[in-house]
Scaffold this motif. Sequence first.
Motif: not given
Length: 149
Positions: A48-72
């Motif tokens: 369950a903690d890994k699932r929550d970490w996954m959420v943070g990882s996706i949010v972080e993807l938006y913070e790290q990259q200027q452009e994010v698409d479905s494939e990313d």
Amino acid sequence: MASGQVAKSLLTTPTQQARFELGVCMAIYDWEALSVAVQNFWGGPESADKRDWMVGSIVELYEQQQEVDSEDIEDRLLQIMQDEFEVVVDDDSAYGVAEGIVRIFGQCTEGDFSLVDSLYQKYLNKANRPSAPVNVTEQVDYVSSDEME
């Protein structure tokens, strides 16, 4: 926002950011492949903690990259499933989750939280429903054809 389109807008208010994070959480919690992995502890006792970490990882993807698409997003989801849960998801469901997250981001940048609200209501309805207990009476070990000879 059209399917597969690159998200370029920024979330400019704390409300937009919070609702986007909730939307990502709800999209990931609604992903059946991940739910099965968490329920069965395929990622160990901290699934369950890994699932929550996954959420943070996706949010972080938006913070790290200027452009994010479905494939990313799909690539990251699939990589985490493989690395953390030892599951290869090949049913294209990760792409559906990724497209949903791109739509959530697009709506949140416009101040439209209807999709997030809908996903959250679905989550609440599911959480308030009593779930049937799962009883495992026997674990089956599969034998390969090589071992049978």
